[in-house]
Write a protein that holds these residues in place. Structure first.
Motif, PDB file in Angstrom:
ATOM      1  N   GLY A 147       0.781  -1.395  -0.111  1.00 41.12           N
ATOM      2  CA  GLY A 147      -0.158   0.027   0.046  1.00 41.12           C
ATOM      3  C   GLY A 147       0.831   1.295  -0.015  1.00 41.12           C
ATOM      4  O   GLY A 147       1.820   1.450   0.804  1.00 41.12           O
ATOM      5  N   ASP A 150       2.271   3.063   3.422  1.00 41.76           N
ATOM      6  CA  ASP A 150       3.270   2.990   3.912  1.00 41.76           C
ATOM      7  C   ASP A 150       4.255   3.374   2.989  1.00 41.76           C
ATOM      8  O   ASP A 150       5.052   2.434   2.290  1.00 41.76           O
ATOM      9  CB  ASP A 150       3.501   1.558   4.529  1.00 41.76           C
ATOM     10  CG  ASP A 150       2.616   1.309   5.606  1.00 41.76           C
ATOM     11  OD1 ASP A 150       3.042   1.677   6.738  1.00 41.76           O
ATOM     12  OD2 ASP A 150       1.530   0.886   5.507  1.00 41.76           O
ATOM     13  N   GLU A 176      -6.693   3.491   0.794  1.00 44.82           N
ATOM     14  CA  GLU A 176      -8.279   3.406   1.136  1.00 44.82           C
ATOM     15  C   GLU A 176      -8.539   4.399   2.148  1.00 44.82           C
ATOM     16  O   GLU A 176      -7.772   4.289   3.322  1.00 44.82           O
ATOM     17  CB  GLU A 176      -8.670   2.191   1.085  1.00 44.82           C
ATOM     18  CG  GLU A 176      -8.561   1.153  -0.035  1.00 44.82           C
ATOM     19  CD  GLU A 176      -9.522   1.505  -0.927  1.00 44.82           C
ATOM     20  OE1 GLU A 176     -10.816   1.798  -0.505  1.00 44.82           O
ATOM     21  OE2 GLU A 176      -9.226   1.536  -2.391  1.00 44.82           O
ATOM     22  N   MET A 184      -7.317   4.573   6.302  1.00 47.94           N
ATOM     23  CA  MET A 184      -7.629   3.252   7.200  1.00 47.94           C
ATOM     24  C   MET A 184      -6.292   2.754   7.462  1.00 47.94           C
ATOM     25  O   MET A 184      -5.330   2.701   6.880  1.00 47.94           O
ATOM     26  CB  MET A 184      -8.324   2.337   6.117  1.00 47.94           C
ATOM     27  CG  MET A 184      -9.899   2.771   5.711  1.00 47.94           C
ATOM     28  SD  MET A 184     -10.595   1.597   4.660  1.00 47.94           S
ATOM     29  CE  MET A 184     -12.206   2.516   4.569  1.00 47.94           C
TER      30      MET A 184
HETATM   31  P1  AMP Z   1      -0.237  -3.865   7.728  1.00 45.86           P
HETATM   32  O1  AMP Z   1      -1.145  -4.829   7.925  1.00 45.86           O
HETATM   33  O2  AMP Z   1      -0.366  -2.431   8.134  1.00 45.86           O
HETATM   34  O3  AMP Z   1       1.287  -4.145   7.801  1.00 45.86           O
HETATM   35  O4  AMP Z   1      -0.433  -3.344   6.075  1.00 45.86           O
HETATM   36  C1  AMP Z   1      -0.301  -4.408   5.223  1.00 45.86           C
HETATM   37  C2  AMP Z   1      -0.147  -3.817   3.834  1.00 45.86           C
HETATM   38  O5  AMP Z   1      -1.721  -3.100   3.567  1.00 45.86           O
HETATM   39  C3  AMP Z   1       0.822  -2.848   3.416  1.00 45.86           C
HETATM   40  O6  AMP Z   1       1.453  -2.879   2.252  1.00 45.86           O
HETATM   41  C4  AMP Z   1      -0.240  -1.427   3.839  1.00 45.86           C
HETATM   42  O7  AMP Z   1       0.646  -0.411   3.008  1.00 45.86           O
HETATM   43  C5  AMP Z   1      -1.198  -1.727   3.192  1.00 45.86           C
HETATM   44  N1  AMP Z   1      -2.411  -0.940   3.657  1.00 45.86           N
HETATM   45  C6  AMP Z   1      -2.381  -0.673   4.875  1.00 45.86           C
HETATM   46  N2  AMP Z   1      -3.402   0.493   5.287  1.00 45.86           N
HETATM   47  C7  AMP Z   1      -4.074   0.835   3.847  1.00 45.86           C
HETATM   48  C8  AMP Z   1      -4.743   1.490   3.311  1.00 45.86           C
HETATM   49  N3  AMP Z   1      -5.538   2.628   4.017  1.00 45.86           N
HETATM   50  N4  AMP Z   1      -4.844   1.483   1.776  1.00 45.86           N
HETATM   51  C9  AMP Z   1      -4.159   0.592   1.316  1.00 45.86           C
HETATM   52  N5  AMP Z   1      -3.420   0.102   1.680  1.00 45.86           N
HETATM   53  C10 AMP Z   1      -3.022  -0.142   2.904  1.00 45.86           C
END
Ligand code: AMP
Length: 279
Positions: A147, A150, A176, A184
């Protein structure tokens, strides 16, 4: 959806799919899934034959033990969401399965380690590259989806893939947001109703910068943005920068790709957000 907790079993299953010519897409996550994660799954489904999602709360990327302890882990809800989304395979290992030995890891990712998130979370990107390297080694995806939320993480993983010559294509997916603009995040669950309102200053300020962006007045824009966030009750600014989208150094008059990035603690919760200002 098939659920694997052991890497050997997942690898065996993937081997047979790969032998049949399937293009493997991979979405690594730490769970507590929301629509942002599911948008990555959807992208992966559009571009690949088989989609693997991993859920692993990786201890080595947390520099704050309290943050690790309170990180949400609603695994049954997550399994339901992934099943509903039509994800093919879930890899949900425990810590011992991922870190059998007390192994060492260090990857030279240059300046990215010392800037922005790297500066505020020492060691974070060593933990991120360590776990993503391991996950890529297990899943051997053709394409992996991350995403933009990050943003710096995408640059770091891109750097790792380049340095180690890993045979995987990376895709960055848009952020998103909730209807009111809040990006989010699995951590939003910790926001009180008041925090939730105050947190909106982050996306509002980023949008404002995007609308008003003009290469000649970057410093003024940064100053105004920092002042607006600092003036919001309950919000402590970590950083607000308008940066070069490739290096994350401060953007200048000639910077082609420009990104505005922010980190702030709202109540007790640290949030990050960003917007691509010029591409
Ligand atoms: P995480 O579980 O926070 O490590 O996120 C897993 C993946 O989801 C990472 O590649 C994040 O960048 C992506 N991600 C987290 N939040 C969002 C968002 N709001 N929109 C799109 N991708 C996201």
């Amino acid at each position: 959806m098939k659920n694997f907790t052991k890497k050997a079993q997942l690898q065996q299953h993937l081997q047979s799919l790969r032998a049949g010519g399937a293009v493997i897409g991979f979405v690594p996550t730490m769970g507590a899934l929301h629509a942002g994660h599911l948008s990555l799954i959807e992208q992966a489904q559009q571009q690949c034959d088989i989609v693997v999602c991993s859920i692993f709360v990786n201890p080595t990327q947390f520099n704050d033990p309290k943050d690790l302890e309170i990180y949400p882990r609603p695994i049954q809800d997550d399994i339901a969401k992934l099943t509903q989304a039509g994800c093919d395979l879930l890899f949900n290992p425990d810590v011992a399965e991922m870190y059998a030995d007390n192994e060492k890891w260090h990857l030279d990712i240059g300046e990215l380690e010392a800037l922005l998130e790297g500066k505020f979370r020492p060691g974070h990107y060593q933990g991120v590259t360590q776990v993503v390297f391991k996950l890529f080694d297990i899943v051997k995806p053709d394409v992996a989806f991350f995403g933009q939320k990050d943003y710096q993480q995408v640059l770091v993983i891109t750097q790792m893939v380049k340095l180690l010559n890993m045979p995987v294509k990376l895709v960055m997916c848009p952020i998103e947001r909730e209807a009111d603009g809040l990006a989010m995040s699995s951590r939003n669950i910790h926001l009180t109703a008041d925090d939730r309102q105050h947190a909106l200053i982050l996306s509002k300020t980023l949008n404002n910068v995007k609308t008003k962006f003009d290469r000649n007045h970057i410093e003024q824009l940064v100053q105004n943005a920092r002042a607006a966030i600092n003036a919001e009750p309950g919000v402590t600014l970590g950083y607000f920068e308008i940066a070069d989208g490739n290096t994350l150094r401060p953007a200048g008059n000639n910077t082609k790709k420009v990104v505005a990035l922010v980190a702030a603690t709202v109540g007790k919760t640290r949030l990050i957000d960003n917007v691509i200002v010029r591409d």
